[in-house]
Design a protein around this motif. Structure first.
Motif, PDB file in Angstrom:
ATOM      1  N   VAL A  85     -24.594  -8.801   3.921  1.00 25.59           N
ATOM      2  CA  VAL A  85     -24.528 -10.166   3.413  1.00 25.59           C
ATOM      3  C   VAL A  85     -25.454 -11.077   4.208  1.00 25.59           C
ATOM      4  O   VAL A  85     -26.176 -11.893   3.644  1.00 25.59           O
ATOM      5  CB  VAL A  85     -23.081 -10.699   3.428  1.00 25.59           C
ATOM      6  CG1 VAL A  85     -23.038 -12.181   3.117  1.00 25.59           C
ATOM      7  CG2 VAL A  85     -22.224  -9.921   2.446  1.00 25.59           C
ATOM      8  N   SER A  86     -25.479 -10.922   5.540  1.00 22.84           N
ATOM      9  CA  SER A  86     -26.325 -11.791   6.353  1.00 22.84           C
ATOM     10  C   SER A  86     -27.807 -11.524   6.110  1.00 22.84           C
ATOM     11  O   SER A  86     -28.620 -12.431   6.173  1.00 22.84           O
ATOM     12  CB  SER A  86     -25.994 -11.641   7.831  1.00 22.84           C
ATOM     13  OG  SER A  86     -26.343 -10.353   8.289  1.00 22.84           O
ATOM     14  N   MET A 133     -29.180 -10.183   3.141  1.00 25.45           N
ATOM     15  CA  MET A 133     -29.566 -10.509   1.773  1.00 25.45           C
ATOM     16  C   MET A 133     -29.268 -11.948   1.388  1.00 25.45           C
ATOM     17  O   MET A 133     -29.909 -12.503   0.516  1.00 25.45           O
ATOM     18  CB  MET A 133     -28.883  -9.559   0.790  1.00 25.45           C
ATOM     19  CG  MET A 133     -29.421  -8.153   0.865  1.00 25.45           C
ATOM     20  SD  MET A 133     -31.221  -8.027   0.746  1.00 25.45           S
ATOM     21  CE  MET A 133     -31.484  -8.638  -0.907  1.00 25.45           C
ATOM     22  N   GLY A 134     -28.271 -12.538   1.965  1.00 29.09           N
ATOM     23  CA  GLY A 134     -27.976 -13.933   1.689  1.00 29.09           C
ATOM     24  C   GLY A 134     -26.922 -14.133   0.615  1.00 29.09           C
ATOM     25  O   GLY A 134     -26.452 -13.199  -0.026  1.00 29.09           O
ATOM     26  N   THR A 135     -26.588 -15.387   0.444  1.00 32.31           N
ATOM     27  CA  THR A 135     -25.498 -15.769  -0.445  1.00 32.31           C
ATOM     28  C   THR A 135     -25.790 -15.446  -1.899  1.00 32.31           C
ATOM     29  O   THR A 135     -24.917 -14.983  -2.630  1.00 32.31           O
ATOM     30  CB  THR A 135     -25.219 -17.279  -0.295  1.00 32.31           C
ATOM     31  OG1 THR A 135     -24.982 -17.564   1.080  1.00 32.31           O
ATOM     32  CG2 THR A 135     -24.030 -17.698  -1.115  1.00 32.31           C
ATOM     33  N   ARG A 136     -26.999 -15.673  -2.347  1.00 29.34           N
ATOM     34  CA  ARG A 136     -27.342 -15.451  -3.752  1.00 29.34           C
ATOM     35  C   ARG A 136     -27.123 -13.987  -4.148  1.00 29.34           C
ATOM     36  O   ARG A 136     -26.536 -13.690  -5.184  1.00 29.34           O
ATOM     37  CB  ARG A 136     -28.784 -15.868  -4.011  1.00 29.34           C
ATOM     38  CG  ARG A 136     -29.155 -15.805  -5.484  1.00 29.34           C
ATOM     39  CD  ARG A 136     -30.500 -16.420  -5.732  1.00 29.34           C
ATOM     40  NE  ARG A 136     -30.374 -17.864  -5.567  1.00 29.34           N
ATOM     41  CZ  ARG A 136     -31.375 -18.691  -5.348  1.00 29.34           C
ATOM     42  NH1 ARG A 136     -32.594 -18.226  -5.236  1.00 29.34           N
ATOM     43  NH2 ARG A 136     -31.176 -19.975  -5.228  1.00 29.34           N
ATOM     44  N   GLU A 137     -27.586 -13.076  -3.316  1.00 29.48           N
ATOM     45  CA  GLU A 137     -27.421 -11.651  -3.604  1.00 29.48           C
ATOM     46  C   GLU A 137     -25.948 -11.262  -3.513  1.00 29.48           C
ATOM     47  O   GLU A 137     -25.463 -10.441  -4.291  1.00 29.48           O
ATOM     48  CB  GLU A 137     -28.262 -10.817  -2.637  1.00 29.48           C
ATOM     49  CG  GLU A 137     -28.528  -9.424  -3.105  1.00 29.48           C
ATOM     50  CD  GLU A 137     -29.464  -9.338  -4.303  1.00 29.48           C
ATOM     51  OE1 GLU A 137     -29.523  -8.248  -4.887  1.00 29.48           O
ATOM     52  OE2 GLU A 137     -30.110 -10.326  -4.668  1.00 29.48           O
ATOM     53  N   TYR A 138     -25.224 -11.848  -2.591  1.00 33.85           N
ATOM     54  CA  TYR A 138     -23.788 -11.604  -2.453  1.00 33.85           C
ATOM     55  C   TYR A 138     -23.058 -12.021  -3.732  1.00 33.85           C
ATOM     56  O   TYR A 138     -22.204 -11.299  -4.237  1.00 33.85           O
ATOM     57  CB  TYR A 138     -23.254 -12.366  -1.242  1.00 33.85           C
ATOM     58  CG  TYR A 138     -21.774 -12.228  -1.012  1.00 33.85           C
ATOM     59  CD1 TYR A 138     -21.216 -11.008  -0.658  1.00 33.85           C
ATOM     60  CD2 TYR A 138     -20.929 -13.328  -1.148  1.00 33.85           C
ATOM     61  CE1 TYR A 138     -19.851 -10.883  -0.437  1.00 33.85           C
ATOM     62  CE2 TYR A 138     -19.571 -13.213  -0.929  1.00 33.85           C
ATOM     63  CZ  TYR A 138     -19.044 -11.986  -0.575  1.00 33.85           C
ATOM     64  OH  TYR A 138     -17.690 -11.863  -0.364  1.00 33.85           O
ATOM     65  N   ASP A 178     -29.606  -4.260  -2.396  1.00 33.57           N
ATOM     66  CA  ASP A 178     -29.709  -5.285  -3.436  1.00 33.57           C
ATOM     67  C   ASP A 178     -28.701  -5.028  -4.550  1.00 33.57           C
ATOM     68  O   ASP A 178     -28.256  -3.904  -4.780  1.00 33.57           O
ATOM     69  CB  ASP A 178     -31.128  -5.383  -3.989  1.00 33.57           C
ATOM     70  CG  ASP A 178     -31.569  -4.125  -4.688  1.00 33.57           C
ATOM     71  OD1 ASP A 178     -31.570  -4.131  -5.922  1.00 33.57           O
ATOM     72  OD2 ASP A 178     -31.906  -3.150  -3.992  1.00 33.57           O
TER      73      ASP A 178
END
Length: 95
Positions: free
Chosen positions: A9-10, A12-17, A46
């Motif tokens: 998560v850290s 890839m970020g919030t959008r991918e999460y 991803d």
């Protein structure tokens, strides 16, 4: 949440999460969990790959096509493919 998932998560970020969470609209929690764990094991990070893994695991194997009751299909013959023709592709088109 596992440490490897928190790392994912850290990275890839919030959008991918959120994209991964939206897969819950299609897959059950257990299906998605298994797909995420496998994705993390093979180093995929991803949502699209997680979706492909989950879809693949959900599909059932294709059954063999039986010729029983289809005698007309027994008459159809195909020659084996000559795979040596593909060697020219590896040599840049030179036979």
């Amino acid at each position: 949440m596992s440490a490897s998932f928190r790392t994912w998560v850290s990275v890839m970020g919030t959008r991918e999460y959120v994209r991964v969470l939206r897969l819950l609209e299609t897959f059950s929690l257990s299906e998605l969990t298994a797909a995420i764990e496998y994705a993390l094991d093979i180093g995929v990070i991803d949502a699209a790959a997680v979706r492909v893994i989950a879809e693949h695991r959900k599909e059932s194997p294709v059954a063999l096509f039986s010729l029983d009751g289809r005698p007309h299909l027994r008459l159809v013959n195909f020659e084996a493919t000559d795979v040596s023709a593909y060697a020219s592709l590896l040599s840049g088109g030179q036979p």
